[in-house]
Write a protein that holds these residues in place. Structure first.
Motif, short mmCIF file in Angstrom:
data_model
loop_
_atom_site.label_atom_id
_atom_site.label_comp_id
_atom_site.label_asym_id
_atom_site.label_seq_id
_atom_site.Cartn_x
_atom_site.Cartn_y
_atom_site.Cartn_z
N ARG A 4 0.82 -1.20 0.00
CA ARG A 4 0.00 0.00 0.00
C ARG A 4 0.85 1.25 0.00
N LEU A 5 2.03 1.21 -0.62
CA LEU A 5 2.96 2.32 -0.54
C LEU A 5 2.60 3.42 -1.52
N TRP A 6 1.52 4.13 -1.25
CA TRP A 6 1.12 5.17 -2.20
C TRP A 6 0.08 6.05 -1.60
N TRP A 7 -0.28 7.15 -2.37
CA TRP A 7 -1.33 8.07 -2.00
C TRP A 7 -1.21 8.52 -0.55
N LEU A 285 11.18 2.81 -13.13
CA LEU A 285 11.17 3.94 -12.22
C LEU A 285 9.80 3.96 -11.54
N GLY A 286 9.73 3.33 -10.38
CA GLY A 286 8.46 3.22 -9.67
C GLY A 286 8.14 4.48 -8.90
N VAL A 287 7.34 5.35 -9.48
CA VAL A 287 6.97 6.62 -8.87
C VAL A 287 5.48 6.63 -8.61
N ARG A 288 5.08 7.11 -7.46
CA ARG A 288 3.65 7.18 -7.14
C ARG A 288 3.00 8.36 -7.83
N ASN A 289 1.77 8.16 -8.20
CA ASN A 289 1.02 9.16 -8.96
C ASN A 289 0.88 10.46 -8.19
N ILE A 327 6.67 3.69 -15.31
CA ILE A 327 5.37 3.11 -14.99
C ILE A 327 5.13 3.30 -13.49
N GLY A 328 3.96 3.78 -13.14
CA GLY A 328 3.67 4.10 -11.75
C GLY A 328 3.74 2.92 -10.80
#
Length: 356
Positions: A4-7, A285-289, A327-328
């Motif tokens: 759940r590493l986001w938002w 490159l895993g970047v959160r939106n 890609i996110g």
């Protein structure tokens, strides 16, 4: 579970969700929207938790609270956003695709992080949809963890998205999206939206099957190696996705080899020397939106620049050759319908011309 590493979540909470899921029963309200139910009604319906304990529904829930944006998004995709009365870890504006974003912004935010015990119990919900698993160590600490007796007394049934909540407990490698598809199917049954759930699952299968037909036959040693760089989890010590995490399935189905598929569990902190030793052919490159194309591009640029200028990584062949995928994080590490889109997107980059 650490998917759940986001938002609004930070990397500091990554290690808090490996505990097993509980089992809870409550009383649901009568469904008022008959059209949302399958033609045969379909009830009673039973959902199970990580340990196999059962929660039975005699009718569709009418007032749902979601633990975070992941579970909220699934309900929106099932067409029952009007039944969601609150959420924790809300999606940032612009972070959900299409009209889902506008719907999500109308949902009451009960907490920017984990919903406090008192607020959840007093929410009036008849269902709490949980992506996290056991909440020990979250929020205010273990004293805030809800028991099945407290859920029952409040009339709230508690179910999980097992593909993420139970990830750390999995005893077998996660190499396909069957657990995600099962979650969607089960949630459709619980909420009376089986037809829509079937449509979502079939859409996922169609995309993944097409990729598998194109590249699935590649021998293991011929598959490019792949590292998911979770830039937002911090750069001092990288966070690797392991073989129990849904990202491992996404990478595998796309015809690649996760360089950390030999670590058991969902996530694990590693060292940059470990990444260098793996010498991946491609880096995501895993970047959160961030909520807009411009802010997302800036974040991707920052992640790429870090790899290109850091003394530990700038010498990697893949960095010198610019073998990056933008890609996110969410659609890769969070179980949901978009996992199939990510499989397709990765495969198109790694196998140009083979995947339509």
């Amino acid at each position: 579970m650490r998917s759940r590493l986001w938002w609004g979540t930070t990397a500091a909470v990554l290690g808090l969700l490996a505990a097993g899921c509980g089992s809870d029963s409550g009383n649901g309200d009568t469904a008022s929207d008959a059209a949302a139910k399958p033609a045969s009604d379909g009830y009673p319906v039973t959902a199970t938790d990580c340990m196999g304990a059962k929660t039975t529904f005699s009718e569709a829930p009418e007032k749902i609270v979601t633990s975070n944006a992941s579970s909220l998004e699934l309900l929106l995709r099932l067409g029952i956003g009007d039944k969601v009365i609150g959420t924790g870890f809300p999606p940032g504006k612009g972070t959900l695709p299409g009209d889902l974003d506008a719907q999500a912004q109308k949902v009451k935010v009960l907490s920017q992080t984990v919903i406090p015990k008192e607020k959840l119990l007093g929410s009036g919900a008849d269902l709490y949809l949980d992506t996290f698993g056991a909440m020990e160590g979250m929020g205010g600490g273990m004293e805030d963890a809800l028991t099945k007796e407290e859920f029952k007394a409040a009339g709230i049934k508690h179910v999980y998205l097992k593909s993420t909540a139970c990830a750390a407990m999995n005893k077998s490698l996660v190499t396909d999206l069957s657990a995600v598809e099962n979650d969607i199917t089960s949630l459709g049954q619980v909420t009376g939206t089986s037809a829509k759930a079937k449509e979502l699952v079939m859409g996922m299968k169609t995309k993944v099957d097409a990729v598998q037909k194109a590249v699935g036959g590649a021998a293991e040693n011929d598959r490019p190696t792949y590292f998911f760089f979770d830039y937002d989890a911090g750069t001092k010590q990288p966070m690797a996705v392991c073989n129990r995490q849904v990202a491992n399935a996404v990478i595998t189905l796309a015809g690649a080899r996760n360089v950390f598929s030999d670590c058991d569990g969902d996530f694990k902190q590693v060292g940059w020397e470990d990444v260098i030793a793996k010498n991946p052919d491609w880096i995501q490159l895993g970047v959160r939106n961030r909520g807009s194309e411009a802010t997302n591009k800036k974040a991707f640029d920052e992640a790429q620049k870090w790899l290109e200028t850091n003394s530990a990584t700038k010498g990697l062949k893949t960095v010198k050759e610019g073998h990056f995928l933008r890609i996110g994080s969410e659609q890769t590490t969070i179980a949901g319908a978009e996992n199939a889109d990510t499989v397709e997107e990765i495969a198109k980059t790694l196998y140009p011309g083979k995947v339509g």
